[in-house]
Write a protein that holds these residues in place. Sequence first.
Motif, PDB file in Angstrom:
ATOM      1  N   ALA A   1       0.830  -1.211   0.000  1.00  0.00           N
ATOM      2  CA  ALA A   1       0.000   0.000   0.000  1.00  0.00           C
ATOM      3  C   ALA A   1       0.862   1.258   0.000  1.00  0.00           C
ATOM      4  N   ILE A   2       1.932   1.272   0.797  1.00  0.00           N
ATOM      5  CA  ILE A   2       2.848   2.432   0.819  1.00  0.00           C
ATOM      6  C   ILE A   2       3.495   2.612  -0.547  1.00  0.00           C
ATOM      7  N   GLU A   3       3.964   1.517  -1.131  1.00  0.00           N
ATOM      8  CA  GLU A   3       4.607   1.603  -2.449  1.00  0.00           C
ATOM      9  C   GLU A   3       3.643   2.160  -3.497  1.00  0.00           C
ATOM     10  N   ALA A   4       2.401   1.688  -3.494  1.00  0.00           N
ATOM     11  CA  ALA A   4       1.413   2.172  -4.461  1.00  0.00           C
ATOM     12  C   ALA A   4       1.105   3.650  -4.228  1.00  0.00           C
ATOM     13  N   THR A   5       0.981   4.041  -2.973  1.00  0.00           N
ATOM     14  CA  THR A   5       0.680   5.433  -2.640  1.00  0.00           C
ATOM     15  C   THR A   5       1.829   6.344  -3.049  1.00  0.00           C
ATOM     16  N   MET A   6       3.043   5.941  -2.729  1.00  0.00           N
ATOM     17  CA  MET A   6       4.200   6.766  -3.088  1.00  0.00           C
ATOM     18  C   MET A   6       4.372   6.831  -4.606  1.00  0.00           C
ATOM     19  N   ALA A   7       4.127   5.748  -5.299  1.00  0.00           N
ATOM     20  CA  ALA A   7       4.239   5.757  -6.760  1.00  0.00           C
ATOM     21  C   ALA A   7       3.247   6.744  -7.373  1.00  0.00           C
ATOM     22  N   ARG A   8       2.076   6.831  -6.783  1.00  0.00           N
ATOM     23  CA  ARG A   8       1.056   7.732  -7.319  1.00  0.00           C
ATOM     24  C   ARG A   8       1.309   9.198  -6.964  1.00  0.00           C
ATOM     25  N   TYR A   9       1.790   9.469  -5.759  1.00  0.00           N
ATOM     26  CA  TYR A   9       1.846  10.850  -5.272  1.00  0.00           C
ATOM     27  C   TYR A   9       3.243  11.446  -5.070  1.00  0.00           C
ATOM     28  N   ARG A  10       4.287  10.660  -5.112  1.00  0.00           N
ATOM     29  CA  ARG A  10       5.631  11.130  -4.771  1.00  0.00           C
ATOM     30  C   ARG A  10       6.030  12.418  -5.490  1.00  0.00           C
ATOM     31  N   ASP A  11       5.845  12.494  -6.785  1.00  0.00           N
ATOM     32  CA  ASP A  11       6.326  13.637  -7.565  1.00  0.00           C
ATOM     33  C   ASP A  11       5.233  14.620  -7.972  1.00  0.00           C
ATOM     34  N   ARG A  12       4.070  14.495  -7.361  1.00  0.00           N
ATOM     35  CA  ARG A  12       2.975  15.404  -7.711  1.00  0.00           C
ATOM     36  C   ARG A  12       2.915  16.544  -6.702  1.00  0.00           C
ATOM     37  N   PRO A  13       2.820  17.774  -7.165  1.00  0.00           N
ATOM     38  CA  PRO A  13       2.785  18.912  -6.238  1.00  0.00           C
ATOM     39  C   PRO A  13       1.467  18.997  -5.470  1.00  0.00           C
ATOM     40  N   PHE A  14       1.554  19.522  -4.265  1.00  0.00           N
ATOM     41  CA  PHE A  14       0.375  19.713  -3.422  1.00  0.00           C
ATOM     42  C   PHE A  14      -0.648  20.572  -4.153  1.00  0.00           C
ATOM     43  N   GLN A  15      -1.902  20.149  -4.097  1.00  0.00           N
ATOM     44  CA  GLN A  15      -2.995  20.909  -4.682  1.00  0.00           C
ATOM     45  C   GLN A  15      -4.269  20.522  -3.937  1.00  0.00           C
ATOM     46  N   TRP A  16      -4.906  21.498  -3.313  1.00  0.00           N
ATOM     47  CA  TRP A  16      -6.135  21.231  -2.574  1.00  0.00           C
ATOM     48  C   TRP A  16      -7.130  20.492  -3.455  1.00  0.00           C
ATOM     49  N   GLY A  17      -7.688  19.420  -2.933  1.00  0.00           N
ATOM     50  CA  GLY A  17      -8.725  18.676  -3.622  1.00  0.00           C
ATOM     51  C   GLY A  17      -8.249  17.674  -4.650  1.00  0.00           C
ATOM     52  N   LYS A  18      -6.966  17.673  -4.941  1.00  0.00           N
ATOM     53  CA  LYS A  18      -6.405  16.734  -5.909  1.00  0.00           C
ATOM     54  C   LYS A  18      -5.241  15.957  -5.315  1.00  0.00           C
ATOM     55  N   VAL A  19      -4.292  16.671  -4.732  1.00  0.00           N
ATOM     56  CA  VAL A  19      -3.109  16.063  -4.122  1.00  0.00           C
ATOM     57  C   VAL A  19      -2.894  16.754  -2.774  1.00  0.00           C
ATOM     58  N   ASP A  20      -3.601  16.293  -1.777  1.00  0.00           N
ATOM     59  CA  ASP A  20      -3.454  16.834  -0.427  1.00  0.00           C
ATOM     60  C   ASP A  20      -3.420  15.672   0.558  1.00  0.00           C
ATOM     61  N   CYS A  21      -3.226  15.954   1.833  1.00  0.00           N
ATOM     62  CA  CYS A  21      -3.048  14.860   2.790  1.00  0.00           C
ATOM     63  C   CYS A  21      -4.281  13.969   2.891  1.00  0.00           C
ATOM     64  N   ALA A  22      -5.469  14.535   2.754  1.00  0.00           N
ATOM     65  CA  ALA A  22      -6.688  13.718   2.820  1.00  0.00           C
ATOM     66  C   ALA A  22      -6.780  12.772   1.630  1.00  0.00           C
ATOM     67  N   LYS A  23      -6.456  13.267   0.441  1.00  0.00           N
ATOM     68  CA  LYS A  23      -6.511  12.437  -0.761  1.00  0.00           C
ATOM     69  C   LYS A  23      -5.465  11.321  -0.706  1.00  0.00           C
ATOM     70  N   VAL A  24      -4.269  11.643  -0.227  1.00  0.00           N
ATOM     71  CA  VAL A  24      -3.207  10.637  -0.107  1.00  0.00           C
ATOM     72  C   VAL A  24      -3.617   9.561   0.899  1.00  0.00           C
ATOM     73  N   ALA A  25      -4.110   9.977   2.059  1.00  0.00           N
ATOM     74  CA  ALA A  25      -4.532   9.014   3.085  1.00  0.00           C
ATOM     75  C   ALA A  25      -5.686   8.154   2.574  1.00  0.00           C
ATOM     76  N   ALA A  26      -6.643   8.760   1.873  1.00  0.00           N
ATOM     77  CA  ALA A  26      -7.783   8.004   1.340  1.00  0.00           C
ATOM     78  C   ALA A  26      -7.317   6.960   0.329  1.00  0.00           C
ATOM     79  N   PHE A  27      -6.421   7.341  -0.570  1.00  0.00           N
ATOM     80  CA  PHE A  27      -5.891   6.395  -1.558  1.00  0.00           C
ATOM     81  C   PHE A  27      -5.188   5.240  -0.851  1.00  0.00           C
ATOM     82  N   HIS A  28      -4.365   5.563   0.132  1.00  0.00           N
ATOM     83  CA  HIS A  28      -3.624   4.559   0.894  1.00  0.00           C
ATOM     84  C   HIS A  28      -4.587   3.579   1.580  1.00  0.00           C
ATOM     85  N   LEU A  29      -5.610   4.124   2.224  1.00  0.00           N
ATOM     86  CA  LEU A  29      -6.579   3.273   2.922  1.00  0.00           C
ATOM     87  C   LEU A  29      -7.370   2.399   1.947  1.00  0.00           C
ATOM     88  N   LYS A  30      -7.674   2.936   0.769  1.00  0.00           N
ATOM     89  CA  LYS A  30      -8.368   2.121  -0.243  1.00  0.00           C
ATOM     90  C   LYS A  30      -7.495   0.937  -0.658  1.00  0.00           C
TER      91      LYS A  30
END
Length: 139
Positions: free
Chosen positions: A10-39
Motif C-alpha cells: 500500500a505504501i509503495e502504491a501510494t508513493m508511486a502515485r503521489y511522490r512527484d505530484r505537487p500539493f494541490q487542494w482537492g487533488k493532491v493533499d493529505c486527505a486524498k493521499v490518506a484516502a488512496f492509501h486506505l483504499k
Amino acid sequence: MTPLERRHAAIEATMARYRDRPFQWGKVDCAKVAAFHLKKLGYKILISKAGAYQSQLGAARALKRLGYSTLAEMADGIGLTPIPYSRMLLGDIAEIEGDSPVGTVCLYAGNGKLFGFHEDHPGLVTLEPKAILRAWSVL
C-alpha cells in the motif's frame, strides 16, 4: 500476503502515485493521499461524496458534508483504531501539527519518520515531526 506485506504494498502504491505530484487542494493533499492509501488496504472511503474543493475553506466544507469537522474525527469515524504513536507500524496514519483547520495527516514511514507534505517542497517528502498528535493503525 502478510499484514506487513500488505502495508508495504500500500505504501509503495501510494508513493508511486503521489511522490512527484505537487500539493494541490482537492487533488493532491493529505486527505486524498490518506484516502488512496486506505483504499489500497481495503477500506471503503467515500471521500468522493464530499464533493470537489480547491482551498482550505473548501476542504473544511467538504469534510463537513461527510459529517466530520477534522480529519482526526474522520479517522475515528471510519473505524481506524487509535494507537499510541510509539506503536506505529509502516503505513499507519498520524496526525501532526499543521496550518489546515481540518488537521494534517501523514503516513508512517518507520524510524519516527512520516510521509507528508511540507510548504518548502512541492511533493510528498519524508518528515521528522516534532510531535505526533494522534495515531491510528490501518490494520
